[in-house]
Scaffold this active site. Structure first.
Site, PDB file in Angstrom:
ATOM      1  N   SER A 609       2.452  -2.947   3.154  1.00 38.49           N
ATOM      2  CA  SER A 609       1.881  -2.913   4.422  1.00 38.49           C
ATOM      3  C   SER A 609       1.015  -2.958   5.306  1.00 38.49           C
ATOM      4  O   SER A 609       1.492  -4.568   5.421  1.00 38.49           O
ATOM      5  CB  SER A 609       1.394  -1.169   4.442  1.00 38.49           C
ATOM      6  OG  SER A 609       0.988  -0.459   5.199  1.00 38.49           O
ATOM      7  N   ASP A 695      11.281   5.065   6.007  1.00 35.35           N
ATOM      8  CA  ASP A 695       9.340   4.847   7.375  1.00 35.35           C
ATOM      9  C   ASP A 695       9.148   4.825   8.124  1.00 35.35           C
ATOM     10  O   ASP A 695       9.737   4.770   8.762  1.00 35.35           O
ATOM     11  CB  ASP A 695       9.692   3.449   6.375  1.00 35.35           C
ATOM     12  CG  ASP A 695       7.704   3.501   5.804  1.00 35.35           C
ATOM     13  OD1 ASP A 695       6.963   3.479   7.080  1.00 35.35           O
ATOM     14  OD2 ASP A 695       7.507   1.778   5.698  1.00 35.35           O
ATOM     15  N   HIS A 731       8.022   5.089   3.244  1.00 33.76           N
ATOM     16  CA  HIS A 731       6.447   3.921   2.745  1.00 33.76           C
ATOM     17  C   HIS A 731       6.163   3.870   1.245  1.00 33.76           C
ATOM     18  O   HIS A 731       5.980   2.066   1.562  1.00 33.76           O
ATOM     19  CB  HIS A 731       5.583   4.372   4.035  1.00 33.76           C
ATOM     20  CG  HIS A 731       4.945   3.322   3.892  1.00 33.76           C
ATOM     21  ND1 HIS A 731       5.075   2.058   4.985  1.00 33.76           N
ATOM     22  CD2 HIS A 731       3.175   3.823   3.885  1.00 33.76           C
ATOM     23  CE1 HIS A 731       3.923   1.492   4.885  1.00 33.76           C
ATOM     24  NE2 HIS A 731       2.764   2.231   4.102  1.00 33.76           N
TER      25      HIS A 731
END
Length: 764
Positions: A609, A695, A731
């Site tokens: 991320s 995501d 995600h």
């Protein structure tokens, strides 16, 4: 795959006219270019930001060219790594052998029951269970410890599985529960569940005794949070806007045909709405929170006619959180600009901000003054005590606060729990009973598996009075074979010591000490003030046992040293964000040049991320320093994403990175946005980028575009660039625990292969 480039494609940053590309969203609604509260100047005229692969962006995930390209990328990656099937199988089986597939969490008392979850060998998801609470706490503790380990046997007598997530997931490619809450009478269950990975949930209410769903609306889409009201007839939940921002609080009457009641709406797109309940069940709290400012409203559940009231009106750059105990608000806040949070108290009344006072201990000393040395991040208030969590000396800490009685805030004790290891992770376990006389903490370290320990609140420093409720069983793990250390690395500016946590096999470190560099894996994150703790991960053994050293760089942008490690002027936010990347590269250079742990040909790196942003820019800054890089769901197209307010999270994130539409931030962000700084003709490490099609936090097209740009610009001497998009996840990767381990084995196999380790395990 060689995707087409549109050299004349661009995104405009700055002030736009109605005729400009990007002025409005797909529905014709003009997009905001900056927040209402911003006083910064927009770029005028606007500046073009190249976006040659912008065609990969498909909001609906339905454009054939885009989907075909993603499938082609997945096929290419599989083809390039097909010789690793044997190694991936070995890694997966080792990871699986290192966990107890049939296991349970620590039973936690609440009302008349003990609550816990179970997992079963061969089943991908957990099952929520409960059992009647016996009169003696020692009896259930011993009963849970004496469980025979079989899936057929209950953990406790009278066990009932009241929510089996395996049944919810049947026929679904993805399944993740949000919050699971039992009602005040313990007869009903409210839960949220996401079946796509896009973090949009459905809300269900189930009768625990009959197993029937008694309330559900197929058309209702909500955020993952849910709370019960004062009785079994009411639940509270949050709805999201088009950017998937939770912004509305609703009250729903179970079984009623009446429309759900809107209680609160936050229109400022900088703010996310949160939902919680006081530990004593007296109040619902609804918070509006940006990265820098907060406002909390409360609803008195003891008054059926109560309306939402504000704890304290929002003030720019003042964050605060609220707990309740004995008629008082317990507030953590940076009010008056303190570098860390203070602990303050006031009467539990609306508009209380002028009453806030620092909380003092039995000697009159302020416990948490917001200074640099000690920070508070959380607080749980029991009837007789409060338990604070925070940081001191770069490590997580737990403090016990005792009061003269259950109805006063007069403190008669304030102690900090102590632990023997130099580096560790500690926090609160599951605590559901406000009247409890003990608190459950969770403790582990790089070499110590997770333990749940019951600490008596009246004698927290008495080690003999503590009870270990459960220790994580790690089959085959021999702690004596491993070592760890915590040290610091001086930053390039000479003014900052960067904490570093290191774990290794002792025989591997002996080789280093004899002058033999060893393969090393460097992990980092460095954003949002989030801390990467020195915690235990059984899956890490698959690398350690193959001779790798595992290093965590606690770079600026995290919160390991307090909020000053994150905030301007010396942290890594806004116009000092580059400190994050510089720190990471400095640690990598230290591993190679100073400690001589490894060499560039033996050094891999990883981040997920915002940690993928860290890795993307670090390999731009020092591409020659790393052999292989893992970029998980990486935020690498920073400027193009942060220009566009139609993309989920963009507006909220302007208070994290800055707004590239504004003169103040544009050039600085362009200088560290990974996709905009790939070096022409440079030799790059082997890269594996991963993403999830659904995501909402880092859109799939960011790793897809970045992989294409890397291949286009980097030298032919670079390692391979592979991308793997999970077409059924979001995600947080796979929701199926077995699939998750297989994905991790895939990543680690790529690293080991590119480093030339464990070649005998590949299909070659």
């Amino acid at each position: 795959p060689i995707p087409r480039r549109e050299e004349d494609r661009y995104v405009l940053a700055g002030k736009l006219a109605p005729t400009d590309v990007g002025y409005a969203d797909s529905k014709g609604k003009p997009l905001v270019r900056q927040s209402d509260s911003s006083t910064e100047t927009l770029l005028d005229p606007p500046i073009k930001v190249p976006d040659p692969y912008g065609w990969m962006r498909d909001e609906d995930r339905s454009v054939p060219e885009v989907l075909d390209h993603l499938r082609a990328e997945n096929a290419y990656t599989e083809q390039l790594t097909s010789h690793l099937d044997g190694l991936r199988t070995d890694l997966y089986e080792e990871m699986l052998a290192g966990i107890k597939e049939t296991d349970h969490t620590v039973p936690t008392p609440q009302g008349d029951y003990l609550y816990y979850t179970r997992t079963f060998e061969g089943k991908s998801y957990k099952s929520f269970c409960r059992a009647p609470l016996p009169s003696s706490s020692s009896s259930w503790i011993e009963q849970a410890k004496s469980w025979d380990g079989t899936k057929e046997s209950p953990i406790l007598p009278g066990e009932v599985a009241y929510l089996d997530v395996n049944e919810l997931a049947d026929g679904k490619s993805y399944c993740s529960t949000g919050q699971v809450r039992t009602s005040p009478t313990s007869n009903l269950l409210a839960y949220t569940v996401d079946f796509t990975g896009d973090e949009v949930c459905g809300l269900y209410v189930k009768d625990i005794n009959s197993g029937a769903v008694v309330d559900h609306d197929d058309k209702l889409e909500c955020y993952g949070a849910v709370q019960w009201g004062a009785d079994d007839g009411t639940v509270f939940y949050l709805k999201m806007d088009e950017q998937k921002r939770p912004y509305q609080l609703y009250r729903r009457t179970i079984g009623s045909d009446a429309p759900d009641e809107l209680l609160y709406q936050e229109d400022d797109e900088l703010y996310w709405v949160g939902l919680s309940k006081s530990f004593d069940d007296k109040y619902i709290f609804v918070s509006s929170r940006s990265k820098e400012t907060a406002e909390v409203h409360f609803l008195d559940l003891t008054d059926p006619n109560a309306a939402l009231q504000c704890v304290a009106k929002r003030r720019k750059k003042v964050l605060y959180s609220v707990r309740h105990r004995a008629g008082y608000w317990y507030i953590t806040s940076n009010v008056e600009g303190t570098p860390n949070m203070r602990l303050m108290v006031s009467a539990a009344v609306p508009n209380s901000e002028d009453q806030w006072t620092d909380m003092v201990d039995q000697n009159g000393n302020v416990m948490f003054n917001g200074g640099y040395e000690r920070s508070i991040s959380g607080m749980t208030s029991f009837a007789s005590h409060s338990v604070a969590t925070g940081r001191e000396g770069g490590l997580p800490q737990v403090w016990i606060i005792s009061y003269g009685s259950t109805d006063t805030l007069d403190v008669d004790g304030f102690v900090q729990l102590k632990f023997d290891e130099d580096a560790y992770d500690v926090g609160l376990g599951s605590n559901l009973n406000c009247a409890a006389d003990s608190v459950v903490i969770a403790y582990d370290s790089l070499v110590t598996p997770l333990s749940y320990i019951s600490v008596p609140l009246k004698s927290p420093t008495d080690l003999a009075a503590r009870t270990v409720l459960k220790e994580q069983e790690v089959p085959g793990y021999d702690r004596t074979k491993y070592g760890c250390e915590r040290t610091t690395v001086r930053s390039r500016d000479g003014s900052t010591d960067i904490p570093v946590s290191i774990v290794y096999r002792s025989d591997v470190m002996a080789k280093v000490k004899s002058g033999e560099p060893q393969p090393t894996h460097l992990y980092g994150y460095g954003s949002y003030g989030a801390c990467m703790e020195a915690s235990f991960r059984g899956t890490r053994r698959t690398l350690l046992d193959r001779g790798m050293i595992y290093v965590i760089a606690h770079v600026r942008g995290g919160g390991e040293m307090g909020r000053q490690w994150y905030e301007e002027p010396n942290g890594a936010k806004y116009l000092c964000k580059k400190n994050t990347f510089n720190d990471f590269v400095d640690v990598a250079n230290w591993l190679v040049d100073d400690r001589k742990f490894t060499s560039p040909e033996q050094l891999s790196c990883e981040g997920r991320s915002a940690g993928g942003l860290l890795i993307g820019q670090s390999i731009n800054e020092a591409s020659e320093l790393f052999k292989v890089a893992l970029l998980g769901v990486p935020f690498v197209d920073v400027v193009c994403t942060m220009i566009d307010a139609s993309i989920p999270l963009t507006v909220v994130e302007w208070e994290e990175w800055g707004n590239p539409n504004e003169e103040k931030y544009h050039q600085y962000m362009m200088e560290y946005s990974p996709i905009n700084n790939i070096k022409e003709g440079a030799k790059y490490p082997s890269c594996l980028l991963t993403g999830g099609l659904h995501d909402p936090r880092v859109q799939y097209w960011e790793p897809a575009k970045h992989a294409a740009e890397l291949r286009y610009k980097s030298s032919t001497e670079s390692g391979p660039t592979c991308i793997k998009i999970d077409m059924t996840a979001g995600h947080f990767s796979a929701s199926d625990r077995y699939k998750y381990l297989k994905e991790l084995a895939f990543d680690y196999a790529f690293v080991l292969d590119q480093l030339g380790i464990a070649k005998e395990e590949t299909n070659e």
